[in-house]
Every structure is written in C-alpha cells, then in structure tokens.
Enzyme design. Structure first.
Site, PDB file in Angstrom:
ATOM      1  N   VAL A  51       4.572  -0.149  16.189  1.00  0.00           N
ATOM      2  CA  VAL A  51       4.520  -0.427  17.624  1.00  0.00           C
ATOM      3  C   VAL A  51       4.315   0.874  18.405  1.00  0.00           C
ATOM      4  O   VAL A  51       3.641   0.899  19.442  1.00  0.00           O
ATOM      5  CB  VAL A  51       5.814  -1.135  18.089  1.00  0.00           C
ATOM      6  CG1 VAL A  51       5.816  -1.328  19.602  1.00  0.00           C
ATOM      7  CG2 VAL A  51       5.966  -2.484  17.392  1.00  0.00           C
ATOM      8  N   CYS A  52       4.883   1.963  17.901  1.00  0.00           N
ATOM      9  CA  CYS A  52       4.889   3.236  18.635  1.00  0.00           C
ATOM     10  C   CYS A  52       3.507   3.721  19.078  1.00  0.00           C
ATOM     11  O   CYS A  52       3.336   4.077  20.251  1.00  0.00           O
ATOM     12  CB  CYS A  52       5.598   4.311  17.818  1.00  0.00           C
ATOM     13  SG  CYS A  52       7.337   3.937  17.492  1.00  0.00           S
ATOM     14  N   PRO A  53       2.492   3.740  18.199  1.00  0.00           N
ATOM     15  CA  PRO A  53       1.202   4.248  18.669  1.00  0.00           C
ATOM     16  C   PRO A  53       0.577   3.383  19.760  1.00  0.00           C
ATOM     17  O   PRO A  53      -0.129   3.900  20.629  1.00  0.00           O
ATOM     18  CB  PRO A  53       0.334   4.266  17.403  1.00  0.00           C
ATOM     19  CG  PRO A  53       0.989   3.306  16.466  1.00  0.00           C
ATOM     20  CD  PRO A  53       2.450   3.409  16.763  1.00  0.00           C
ATOM     21  N   GLU A  55       2.162   2.039  22.171  1.00  0.00           N
ATOM     22  CA  GLU A  55       2.793   2.460  23.416  1.00  0.00           C
ATOM     23  C   GLU A  55       2.261   3.802  23.881  1.00  0.00           C
ATOM     24  O   GLU A  55       1.970   3.997  25.070  1.00  0.00           O
ATOM     25  CB  GLU A  55       4.312   2.538  23.230  1.00  0.00           C
ATOM     26  CG  GLU A  55       4.971   1.193  23.026  1.00  0.00           C
ATOM     27  CD  GLU A  55       6.472   1.282  23.145  1.00  0.00           C
ATOM     28  OE1 GLU A  55       7.047   0.491  23.905  1.00  0.00           O
ATOM     29  OE2 GLU A  55       7.073   2.147  22.481  1.00  0.00           O
TER      30      GLU A  55
END
Length: 213
Positions: A51-53, A55
């Site tokens: 999910v981080c990339p 965001e």
C-alpha cells in the site's frame, strides 16, 4: 496515548533523504515555523511494501495542490536513509517510488515515532529471563498523518491501520478548512469545502446555519 492536536510538534532533528540521494537533518517543527508554512507529515510502515508506494505516489501527484496552499509535504518511516534511496531509485513499474521529490524522514532509531506514540508494539513479548520487553517483528509505524500550522501547532492527527490507505484529497480539504478558520474567524461545519458556507462559533451562528441548510 495522548493526542498531539493543539500542541507544538516535537522539536527534534531526524535524518532524512531526498531524491538526489542526500542525507540531511530535518526538524519538522522548524520547517513550519522558520519557513512560515504548514506541514503535512505522513508516516507509512515500511519501504518496498504494498500500500505504501501507492500513497507516496498519490502525495507526489497532489504536490502542486499542497504548494498552492503554502504546505510542505514530508514522508516518514523507520527505514534507514540508504533503504529510502534504494526505493527512490526503483522505478514505479517495479514497485518503487522513483519520481518522488519531497523529503522522507529516516527515523531508524525510532526516536520521533516513539515520542508520537505511533509504533505498532503489538508484538511486544516479556522475557522472563532478562526481565525486559522484547519486540518481535519489524516494529513499524501505523499510517499516521499530522497537519501542522505556521506556528508549529498540530491541527490534525489521524492514524490508519496498515491495510488502509489514505485519501489525499481529505488532507487538502482539512488544510482549506483550517486556513479559512485562520483567515475569517469562522468555524467549518460537517462536509465543508472551499466555497461553501461556514458559520459563527456561537448559538446564533449554529441556528442560522442549520436553518439555511
């Protein structure tokens, strides 16, 4: 865990990495006060994850909108600056964040995230032999977001669990709302957006607003 809202953001220098590969010290409080800007600081669990990339790229795409609002965007995790740079050097097609231009804090000693109380410490285990608490796993942060005004005061704090990504537009709306309060002395009702009616912070103002909406 006490909220940071209404308080000065911690006065702490932390290692940071930029898209040029330079490691430097960054103080979020000074970034706001010294430059007379608002700051959006968002924490994510870990580099090279899932999910981080999405965001980091979403905040990058919205960077011109934050700049219009005199707001600096800063990312943060507990990875080292070197790991940040490796991820910054990895193309988007390969799950990387190449093209991200805002600074990313490398809170690898977890000093700032510990002060903020945003570390996932659910895997703490008491070691009876040593009498100490050991942390199993990565000891990463939740998806915490802080909006900080020009005086270094936190006016929004939000924390998501790891699987839930953020809505970048909501932070733009919150900045617009707080800026309206600063400029006009009015308060912003539910679902307020730029251009909509605000209200006076008194009984009369509430009655007039509710009567017309």
């Amino acid at each position: 865990m006490a909220t940071a809202v209404g308080k000065k953001f911690p006065d702490l220098h932390v290692n940071a990495m930029n898209d040029l590969g330079d490691t430097f010290k960054l103080n979020v409080l000074e970034e706001a006060v010294n430059n007379n800007k608002k700051v959006l600081l968002f924490w994510y669990p870990k580099d090279f994850t899932f999910v981080c990339p999405t965001e980091l790229h979403a905040f990058q795409e919205a960077l011109p909108e934050f700049e219009k609002r005199n707001t600096v965007v800063i990312g943060a995790s507990c990875d080292t600056a070197e790991v940040h740079f490796a991820w910054l050097s990895t193309s988007k097609d390969n799950g990387g964040i190449e093209g991200v231009t805002y600074p990313i804090l490398a809170d690898s000693n977890r000093n700032l995230s510990s002060i903020l109380g945003i570390l996932d410490i659910s895997n703490e285990v008491y070691d009876e032999e040593t009498g100490t608490v050991q942390v199993e796993g990565d000891n990463v942060t939740y998806r915490a977001t802080y909006l900080i005004d020009e005086e270094g005061t936190v006016f929004h704090e939000g924390i998501n669990h790891m699987p839930v990504g953020r809505n970048v537009n909501e932070f733009l709306r919150l900045i617009d709302a707080y800026s309206h309060v600063q400029k006009n002395g009015e308060v912003c009702p539910a679902n307020w957006e730029e251009g909509k009616d605000a209200m006076q912070a008194n009984a009369k103002g509430t009655k007039e607003y509710l009567a017309s909406h």
